[in-house]
Design an enzyme around this catalytic site. Structure first.
Site, PDB file in Angstrom:
ATOM      1  N   ASP A 487       0.816  -1.219   0.000  1.00 55.09           N
ATOM      2  CA  ASP A 487       0.000   0.000   0.000  1.00 55.09           C
ATOM      3  C   ASP A 487       0.846   1.263   0.000  1.00 55.09           C
ATOM      4  O   ASP A 487       0.337   2.353  -0.231  1.00 55.09           O
ATOM      5  CB  ASP A 487      -0.873   0.036   1.261  1.00 55.09           C
ATOM      6  CG  ASP A 487      -2.150  -0.773   1.116  1.00 55.09           C
ATOM      7  OD1 ASP A 487      -2.572  -1.010  -0.021  1.00 55.09           O
ATOM      8  OD2 ASP A 487      -2.710  -1.166   2.156  1.00 55.09           O
TER       9      ASP A 487
HETATM   10  C1  GLC Z   1      -0.555   2.567   5.996  1.00 54.66           C
HETATM   11  C2  GLC Z   1       0.233   1.393   6.510  1.00 54.66           C
HETATM   12  C3  GLC Z   1       0.086   0.199   5.639  1.00 54.66           C
HETATM   13  C4  GLC Z   1      -1.368  -0.061   5.426  1.00 54.66           C
HETATM   14  C5  GLC Z   1      -2.069   1.184   4.881  1.00 54.66           C
HETATM   15  C6  GLC Z   1      -3.537   0.929   4.751  1.00 54.66           C
HETATM   16  O1  GLC Z   1      -0.053   2.994   4.808  1.00 54.66           O
HETATM   17  O2  GLC Z   1       1.583   1.694   6.617  1.00 54.66           O
HETATM   18  O3  GLC Z   1       0.701  -0.913   6.240  1.00 54.66           O
HETATM   19  O4  GLC Z   1      -1.523  -1.117   4.529  1.00 54.66           O
HETATM   20  O5  GLC Z   1      -1.880   2.235   5.767  1.00 54.66           O
HETATM   21  O6  GLC Z   1      -4.181   1.973   4.105  1.00 54.66           O
HETATM   22  C1  GLC Z   2      -1.281  -3.797   5.518  1.00 54.50           C
HETATM   23  C2  GLC Z   2      -2.529  -3.835   4.691  1.00 54.50           C
HETATM   24  C3  GLC Z   2      -2.362  -4.732   3.485  1.00 54.50           C
HETATM   25  C4  GLC Z   2      -1.127  -4.359   2.744  1.00 54.50           C
HETATM   26  C5  GLC Z   2       0.088  -4.334   3.644  1.00 54.50           C
HETATM   27  C6  GLC Z   2       1.311  -3.844   2.947  1.00 54.50           C
HETATM   28  O1  GLC Z   2      -1.095  -5.036   6.130  1.00 54.50           O
HETATM   29  O2  GLC Z   2      -3.619  -4.263   5.438  1.00 54.50           O
HETATM   30  O3  GLC Z   2      -3.471  -4.621   2.644  1.00 54.50           O
HETATM   31  O4  GLC Z   2      -0.964  -5.280   1.716  1.00 54.50           O
HETATM   32  O5  GLC Z   2      -0.158  -3.502   4.729  1.00 54.50           O
HETATM   33  O6  GLC Z   2       1.264  -2.489   2.656  1.00 54.50           O
END
Ligand code: GLC
Ligand code: GLC
Length: 816
Positions: A487
């Site tokens: 993300d």
């Molecule tokens: C933030 C977190 C990431 C997560 C995302 C969800 O960027 O660091 O881990 O997946 O939020 O929107």
């Molecule tokens: C968090 C989010 C997941 C994402 C991950 C890496 O775990 O929930 O959707 O893939 O972060 O950013």
């Protein structure tokens, strides 16, 4: 250093000192009523949605940590001394403290100056209430005169509003107290038809419902004036902060025990029968009273608790392994499976790191979670798949998140996370392999929740595949959109404004930024779709997917290959990311894992090279970090990833979710030793002895462990709600131990460490119980080449489905 121990027999983790490095929590409830509970009775409860139906208050990020809970107080009425048997909030020095976190329940017990108490907290199956069964025992040689106080603080339902809208909320709070039951009915006068209740099985000396009256002005929960003086005030809350407290006096002879049951529950009345008598403002209690009366009986509580334990025995009984490695056995048989069920129930909404307010259900997350729980609750998995698919957009794209209460896509976050659609194919494939229920493919499912646009689920899958094929970049790799699995790799969203969301800020659809990771994921999904279409005799789709997979494999092996590992992506300007050419972020874990899991490079040596590069550059004693070298400054064109200080989260933390892909990759490449080695590096039980470093719960996976570049390497954060749970379950059970559901039967294909000998597995699969003994001589690293099924030898390693389900099949699997 340990703060407790596993009790595998009882399927509990026993915490033996209250001051764990962080609150170590558990979950209550497994259907609609839920709570989180810490080892010192902190936490809160909600019905169905942690934001919109919050029953009790909790203060995140407070000092001390973990404030607000299900607190009882004991008071010695002869000396006036009082204490919390769960340590918080009074923090007296307790004798014999223990918290037993079990499956769906917690038992917190302690002794203080000869008074022993034990409180069992759980939610009976089928009910929207929680039981606190308190047992107080007098271990003294003389009689004891005690007071027992319960306490909870009601949340005014909408947790976000409750935390912010004080000008209104200080005036809305309303309660009723009738026959010792405290009813919280804020906003019941208007649009709510639900209320909360707090009941007590014992005759009461008094009660309180006003926090101010209970605590006393400017006091905190560590010394409520009511407890200090031993005098409840029978306060009725009008606005401000409604709470609930019962006061029960207990006299105990030496050795005597008393049991008191408290119930905290949620209830909905029919809209046209809210009041009794009608045309008053009094809650209709006729509907709820039988439930309250039932569970105030000790026998009903005991029965409900037994039923809960049986329920879990049934669920966990579907996969049971005896390998002789305690970390493997207890995680597979108990805790990893349990965590998978919690992620099913909570998605990413309510933990100590997710406030229950912010995030809905992720499209990607929820599909991945399926992989971990589909075997335990196939019917609910089916329902979940249909819910998720109904939020899919007609383009095949997906809202990144949806709201659990409304089951609708979340517009604030929108779509354009280009990996999302592929996960639906993987989720459905896992369901089909587990259940064989192909009828799901013909269910008509809306797009964007519009029933007039419903199409068979099968077509949803076809559009998922099409979504990627319609969005290929200059190299023929999938365009990344706002982000892919990571993300925080936001290659089209440049953010220069503090506070703005990296994922939803201006999206420059440049048509250039591509993801090698999605390339791998696509191959995996297309291969699944090839098999699904093949079994449906849809030759056209089968061929389309087979070809698309082959073409993408070629592209990944060329434009996606860096010489010693798979590249990560191409950015907005077409520049490579995750390459030896870069100064930072040269190698990323995700494409190594996902491409190999998809089978790319297994035959031509690329996988072997990539695995060696991971071991050399990314593997650390605390797990495999996400990339190296960590980003040392903010790279505008990469997005959120480089906002994190080095070693945390996506900037080179051990993002545990990705590690199982490498375990699977090692297993697929035939390196069982390597696979188990990676498995044990992040296995919570194996890390128990370094709890002071790991800090999170030793019985569940955390999303992240700080990487080697961090000042606190090995420190975990964000425990419980993570795709880590599902993927580790898949990696260990299906690829290392190798018991893998397939469309045509149960594959028995372990990839084991050389030193291992025999092990056994019981696997219930499509109605049949498979008792499997894997026969292996120590030293061998080969694969299973023949099975003896009920005495008959079969070549290969696929245990076929019996003509009739329902029996027990004995299988011996011989490793060459
Ligand atoms: C933030 C977190 C990431 C997560 C995302 C969800 O960027 O660091 O881990 O997946 O939020 O929107
Ligand atoms: C968090 C989010 C997941 C994402 C991950 C890496 O775990 O929930 O959707 O893939 O972060 O950013």
């Amino acid at each position: 250093m340990r703060y407790g121990h596993f009790d595998d027999e009882r399927r509990e983790y026993v915490i033996t000192r209250p001051d764990t490095p962080l609150p170590w929590i558990n979950y209550l409830g497994c259907e609609a009523y839920f709570g989180i509970i810490s080892n010192t009775a902190g936490g809160y409860s909600f019905y169905a949605d942690a934001r919109l139906r919050r029953l009790t208050r909790y203060r995140y990020n407070n000092a001390p940590l973990d404030f607000g809970g299900r607190y009882v107080y004991l008071r010695d009425d002869e000396t006036g001394e009082f204490w919390s048997p769960s340590w918080q909030p009074t923090q007296n020095e307790l004798e014999d403290y223990s918290c037993r976190h079990g499956l769906g329940y917690s038992i917190i017990g302690s002794r203080y100056k000869g008074i022993r108490s034990e409180t069992l907290y759980f939610v009976p199956l089928g009910e929207n209430l929680e039981v606190w069964r308190v047992r107080v025992t007098n271990d003294r040689e003389t009689a004891a005169k005690l007071s027992l106080f319960s306490s909870i603080e009601f949340c005014l339902w909408e947790a976000q509003d409750d935390n912010t809208n004080f000008q209104r909320n200080y005036s809305t709070g309303e309660v009723e107290v009738v026959d010792g039951v405290i009813y919280h009915k804020t906003e019941y006068r208007e649009r709510r038809n639900h209320f909360a209740y707090f009941a007590c099985s014992a005759p009461q000396t008094g009660f309180d419902t006003s926090r101010d009256a209970f605590l006393g002005p400017y006091r905190s929960w560590d010394r409520p004036i009511v407890v200090e003086t031993g005098k409840s005030t029978d306060s009725i809350a009008h606005g401000w902060q409604p709470m609930g407290s019962h006061h029960v006096e207990i006299e105990l002879g030496p050795g005597e025990t008393r049991e008191v049951v408290f119930l905290l529950g949620y209830w909905e009345n029919p809209q046209d029968d809210k009041f009794d008598p009608p045309n008053t403002q009094t809650i209709n209690k006729r509907t709820v009273t039988p439930v309250i009366e039932k569970y105030l009986q000790s026998a009903a509580v005991e029965q409900a608790f037994d039923a809960l334990r049986d329920y879990w025995t049934g669920l966990l009984g579907i996969v049971q392994v005896q390998t002789g490695n305690e970390h493997v056995d207890r995680m597979v048989n108990i805790w990893n499976a349990y965590q998978c069920m919690v992620t099913f129930n909570m998605s990413r909404s309510a933990s100590l790191y997710e406030s229950g307010i912010g995030r809905g259900m992720g499209f990607r997350d929820s599909n991945q979670d399926l992989l971990g729980f589909v075997h335990m609750i196939p019917a609910r998995a089916r329902e979940r798949i249909l819910d998720i698919a109904a939020t899919q957009l007609a383009t095949g794209g997906a809202y990144h998140q949806y709201q659990p209460l409304t089951k609708r896509g979340n517009n604030d976050i929108g779509s354009g996370f280009n990996d999302d659609p592929a996960w639906l194919v993987l989720g459905v494939a896992a369901y089909l392999k587990e259940t064989g229920d192909t009828s799901i493919l013909d269910v008509l499912v809306p797009f964007d929740n519009d029933p007039s646009a419903a199409k068979p689920l099968y077509e949803h899958l076809q559009r998922s595949i099409g979504y990627t094929l319609d969005r290929l970049g200059p190299h023929g790799l999938p365009l990344i959109g706002r982000a892919d699995w990571n993300d925080c790799l936001n290659l089209n969203c440049f953010s220069e404004t503090p506070g703005e969301s990296f994922q939803t800020t201006e999206h420059k659809e440049g048509g250039v930024a591509e993801s090698v990771f999605i390339g791998g994921l696509f191959v995996l999904a297309a291969n699944e779709m090839t098999r699904i279409a093949g079994r449906r005799d849809d030759k056209v789709e089968e061929e389309r997917c087979r070809k698309a997979s082959a073409v993408m494999t070629k592209v990944v092996e060329s434009a996606g290959w860096d010489g010693n590992w798979f590249r990560r992506a191409y950015d907005f300007y077409g520049k490579v990311i995750g390459s030896a050419e870069n100064s930072e972020g040269q190698i990323f874990i995700e494409p190594q894992g996902m491409c190999i899991v998809a089978g790319i490079g297994l035959e031509n040596g690329l996988a072997t090279k990539a695995l060696a590069s991971v071991r050399e550059r990314l593997a650390t004693p605390h797990g495999i970090v996400l990339q190296q070298p960590a980003y040392s400054y903010y790279h505008l064109n990469l997005g959120e990833i480089s906002t994190y200080p080095e070693g945390y989260k996506e900037n080179a933390g051990v993002f545990c979710h990705t590690n199982p892909w490498l375990m699977m990759g090692e297993a697929m490449a035939g390196n069982g030793d390597g696979a188990l080695d990676y498995y044990l590096r992040i296995n919570p039980s194996a890390r128990e002895e370094i709890s002071e470093i790991h800090r999170c719960e030793p019985y569940v996976y955390a999303q992240m462990i700080a990487g080697k570049d961090a000042p606190t390497p090995g420190e975990a954060k964000n425990s419980w709600l993570s795709g880590t749970a599902a993927w580790n379950f898949v990696a260990i059970s299906q690829w290392i131990l190798g018991i893998r559901p397939e469309h045509g039967g149960l594959r028995i294909d372990p990839s084991l460490p050389a030193s291992w000998g025999d092990f056994t597995v019981t696997r219930k699969f499509r109605g049949t119980t498979y008792k499997i003994a894997v026969r292996k001589s120590a030293g061998s690293t080969g694969r299973v080449a023949r099975l003896v099924v009920d005495g008959r030898t079969i070549a290969g390693n696929l245990a076929p489905l019996p003509a009739q389900a329902g029996q027990t099949i004995e299988i011996e699997a011989f490793v060459q």
